[in-house]
Design a protein around this motif. Structure first.
Motif, PDB file in Angstrom:
ATOM      1  N   LYS A  21     113.794   0.012 -37.455  1.00  0.00           N
ATOM      2  CA  LYS A  21     113.844  -1.459 -37.413  1.00  0.00           C
ATOM      3  C   LYS A  21     113.872  -1.978 -35.975  1.00  0.00           C
ATOM      4  N   THR A  22     114.682  -1.351 -35.144  1.00  0.00           N
ATOM      5  CA  THR A  22     114.750  -1.750 -33.734  1.00  0.00           C
ATOM      6  C   THR A  22     113.395  -1.573 -33.070  1.00  0.00           C
ATOM      7  N   CYS A  23     112.755  -0.461 -33.344  1.00  0.00           N
ATOM      8  CA  CYS A  23     111.432  -0.205 -32.783  1.00  0.00           C
ATOM      9  C   CYS A  23     110.427  -1.240 -33.287  1.00  0.00           C
ATOM     10  N   GLY A  24     110.551  -1.632 -34.541  1.00  0.00           N
ATOM     11  CA  GLY A  24     109.667  -2.652 -35.100  1.00  0.00           C
ATOM     12  C   GLY A  24     109.804  -3.982 -34.366  1.00  0.00           C
ATOM     13  N   ILE A  25     111.044  -4.362 -34.067  1.00  0.00           N
ATOM     14  CA  ILE A  25     111.266  -5.592 -33.292  1.00  0.00           C
ATOM     15  C   ILE A  25     110.677  -5.444 -31.896  1.00  0.00           C
ATOM     16  N   TRP A  26     110.878  -4.284 -31.282  1.00  0.00           N
ATOM     17  CA  TRP A  26     110.342  -4.032 -29.940  1.00  0.00           C
ATOM     18  C   TRP A  26     108.818  -4.155 -29.928  1.00  0.00           C
ATOM     19  N   PHE A  27     108.149  -3.517 -30.885  1.00  0.00           N
ATOM     20  CA  PHE A  27     106.680  -3.592 -30.938  1.00  0.00           C
ATOM     21  C   PHE A  27     106.208  -5.033 -31.120  1.00  0.00           C
ATOM     22  N   ARG A 135     105.160   8.248 -39.242  1.00  0.00           N
ATOM     23  CA  ARG A 135     103.710   8.050 -39.194  1.00  0.00           C
ATOM     24  C   ARG A 135     103.257   6.696 -38.644  1.00  0.00           C
ATOM     25  N   SER A 136     104.080   5.690 -38.770  1.00  0.00           N
ATOM     26  CA  SER A 136     103.691   4.339 -38.334  1.00  0.00           C
ATOM     27  C   SER A 136     103.238   4.319 -36.882  1.00  0.00           C
ATOM     28  N   VAL A 137     103.956   5.060 -36.023  1.00  0.00           N
ATOM     29  CA  VAL A 137     103.599   5.050 -34.605  1.00  0.00           C
ATOM     30  C   VAL A 137     102.315   5.830 -34.342  1.00  0.00           C
ATOM     31  N   VAL A 138     101.989   6.775 -35.203  1.00  0.00           N
ATOM     32  CA  VAL A 138     100.719   7.498 -35.067  1.00  0.00           C
ATOM     33  C   VAL A 138      99.559   6.550 -35.368  1.00  0.00           C
ATOM     34  N   VAL A 139      99.700   5.756 -36.420  1.00  0.00           N
ATOM     35  CA  VAL A 139      98.681   4.754 -36.752  1.00  0.00           C
ATOM     36  C   VAL A 139      98.510   3.788 -35.582  1.00  0.00           C
ATOM     37  N   LEU A 140      99.630   3.311 -35.040  1.00  0.00           N
ATOM     38  CA  LEU A 140      99.586   2.408 -33.890  1.00  0.00           C
ATOM     39  C   LEU A 140      98.887   3.081 -32.709  1.00  0.00           C
ATOM     40  N   GLY A 141      99.229   4.315 -32.441  1.00  0.00           N
ATOM     41  CA  GLY A 141      98.616   5.050 -31.333  1.00  0.00           C
ATOM     42  C   GLY A 141      97.116   5.196 -31.497  1.00  0.00           C
ATOM     43  N   ILE A 142      96.678   5.530 -32.705  1.00  0.00           N
ATOM     44  CA  ILE A 142      95.233   5.704 -32.962  1.00  0.00           C
ATOM     45  C   ILE A 142      94.493   4.389 -32.756  1.00  0.00           C
ATOM     46  N   LEU A 143      95.005   3.306 -33.311  1.00  0.00           N
ATOM     47  CA  LEU A 143      94.331   2.012 -33.186  1.00  0.00           C
ATOM     48  C   LEU A 143      94.272   1.546 -31.728  1.00  0.00           C
ATOM     49  N   CYS A 144      95.393   1.625 -31.030  1.00  0.00           N
ATOM     50  CA  CYS A 144      95.426   1.189 -29.630  1.00  0.00           C
ATOM     51  C   CYS A 144      94.540   2.076 -28.751  1.00  0.00           C
ATOM     52  N   LEU A 145      94.508   3.352 -29.058  1.00  0.00           N
ATOM     53  CA  LEU A 145      93.632   4.285 -28.337  1.00  0.00           C
ATOM     54  C   LEU A 145      92.166   3.895 -28.527  1.00  0.00           C
ATOM     55  N   MET A 146      91.801   3.548 -29.749  1.00  0.00           N
ATOM     56  CA  MET A 146      90.423   3.127 -30.038  1.00  0.00           C
ATOM     57  C   MET A 146      90.056   1.872 -29.254  1.00  0.00           C
ATOM     58  N   TYR A 147      90.976   0.909 -29.194  1.00  0.00           N
ATOM     59  CA  TYR A 147      90.699  -0.333 -28.453  1.00  0.00           C
ATOM     60  C   TYR A 147      90.454  -0.036 -26.976  1.00  0.00           C
ATOM     61  N   CYS A 148      91.324   0.789 -26.394  1.00  0.00           N
ATOM     62  CA  CYS A 148      91.219   1.098 -24.959  1.00  0.00           C
ATOM     63  C   CYS A 148      89.935   1.862 -24.645  1.00  0.00           C
ATOM     64  N   ILE A 149      89.648   2.858 -25.440  1.00  0.00           N
ATOM     65  CA  ILE A 149      88.437   3.656 -25.197  1.00  0.00           C
ATOM     66  C   ILE A 149      87.196   2.790 -25.354  1.00  0.00           C
ATOM     67  N   ILE A 171     102.229  -6.217 -33.173  1.00  0.00           N
ATOM     68  CA  ILE A 171     103.032  -7.133 -33.987  1.00  0.00           C
ATOM     69  C   ILE A 171     102.990  -6.709 -35.457  1.00  0.00           C
ATOM     70  N   ALA A 172     101.803  -6.414 -35.959  1.00  0.00           N
ATOM     71  CA  ALA A 172     101.643  -6.034 -37.371  1.00  0.00           C
ATOM     72  C   ALA A 172     102.400  -4.744 -37.690  1.00  0.00           C
ATOM     73  N   VAL A 173     102.242  -3.731 -36.851  1.00  0.00           N
ATOM     74  CA  VAL A 173     102.939  -2.464 -37.084  1.00  0.00           C
ATOM     75  C   VAL A 173     104.445  -2.671 -36.932  1.00  0.00           C
ATOM     76  N   GLY A 174     104.839  -3.497 -35.975  1.00  0.00           N
ATOM     77  CA  GLY A 174     106.262  -3.790 -35.786  1.00  0.00           C
ATOM     78  C   GLY A 174     106.884  -4.440 -37.009  1.00  0.00           C
ATOM     79  N   ILE A 175     106.192  -5.422 -37.568  1.00  0.00           N
ATOM     80  CA  ILE A 175     106.689  -6.088 -38.781  1.00  0.00           C
ATOM     81  C   ILE A 175     106.747  -5.090 -39.937  1.00  0.00           C
ATOM     82  N   PHE A 176     105.703  -4.270 -40.065  1.00  0.00           N
ATOM     83  CA  PHE A 176     105.682  -3.247 -41.111  1.00  0.00           C
ATOM     84  C   PHE A 176     106.879  -2.304 -40.965  1.00  0.00           C
ATOM     85  N   MET A 177     107.135  -1.844 -39.728  1.00  0.00           N
ATOM     86  CA  MET A 177     108.246  -0.922 -39.501  1.00  0.00           C
ATOM     87  C   MET A 177     109.597  -1.577 -39.787  1.00  0.00           C
TER      88      MET A 177
END
Length: 195
Positions: A21-27, A135-149, A171-177
């Motif tokens: 939950k804390t991580c979700g707020i942070w994201f 797993r939530s942070v893996v999804v976030l990592g994959i999506l953000c990696l795709m945007y950057c590349i 924001i979306a992953v943070g709310i989900f978490m």
């Protein structure tokens, strides 16, 4: 893999993702900051003033003063393995930012490329947090990696679009978490090496 996990203090036990939950707020918070800093970038792509002030305030609220958010939302104490993994993830972020920053400086890259590389470093370090938040942070990592590349490969894509996607995704992953059940590592792939 078992040797590395053991060195970090993991021995096959099941543990809960107690700080999700804390991580979700942070994201969510940092996603808002990235969006605002990009919108008001004024030719710097990310407004460093907004970013640094926002990042510092968010970090203080979520992690710096643990009584404000962290202790209230944590569903228990992290294991030593989770603490060590968190520390390693933050070390990874610092190392990658310094590494990419040095490469960009030596090759005289533009500000857009520097910011994309910093966002890339951030995306990569999310994968290490898999052991802390699931797993939530893996999804976030994959999506953000795709945007950057995509931004690095296709310079015609406006940086603002990439920053908005990055921020909205955080924001979306943070709310989900935040609203997701706590969960645990019982089904995690790395537990199988201990069974």
């Amino acid at each position: 893999m078992k040797t590395i996990l053991t060195k970090f203090g993991y021995n096959g036990e099941v543990f809960n993702y107690v700080t999700k939950k804390t991580c979700g707020i942070w994201f969510s918070f940092i996603g808002i900051i990235i969006i605002l800093a990009a919108i008001f970038g004024n030719g710097m792509y990310i407004n460093p003033f907004i970013f640094v002030i926002g990042y510092s305030a968010g970090y203080y609220l979520c992690y710096g003063n643990r009584k404000i958010i962290f202790d209230k939302l944590a569903a228990g104490k992290q294991t030593d393995f989770q603490k060590k993994t968190s520390d390693f993830a933050l070390f990874t972020l610092c190392f990658l930012c310094a590494f990419f920053g040095t490469i960009c400086w030596l090759t005289k890259q533009n500000i857009r490329t520097i910011w994309l590389c910093l966002l890339l470093a951030t995306a990569i370090h999310f994968f290490v947090f898999y052991f802390v938040h699931g797993r939530s942070v893996v999804v976030l990592g994959i999506l953000c990696l795709m945007y950057c590349i995509s931004g690095l490969l296709f310079p015609s894509i406006p940086f603002l679009y990439i920053a908005l996607l990055d921020g909205i995704t955080k924001i979306a992953v943070g709310i989900f978490m935040f609203f997701q059940k706590q969960g645990n590592n019982e089904q995690a792939f790395y537990r199988k090496v201990f069974l």
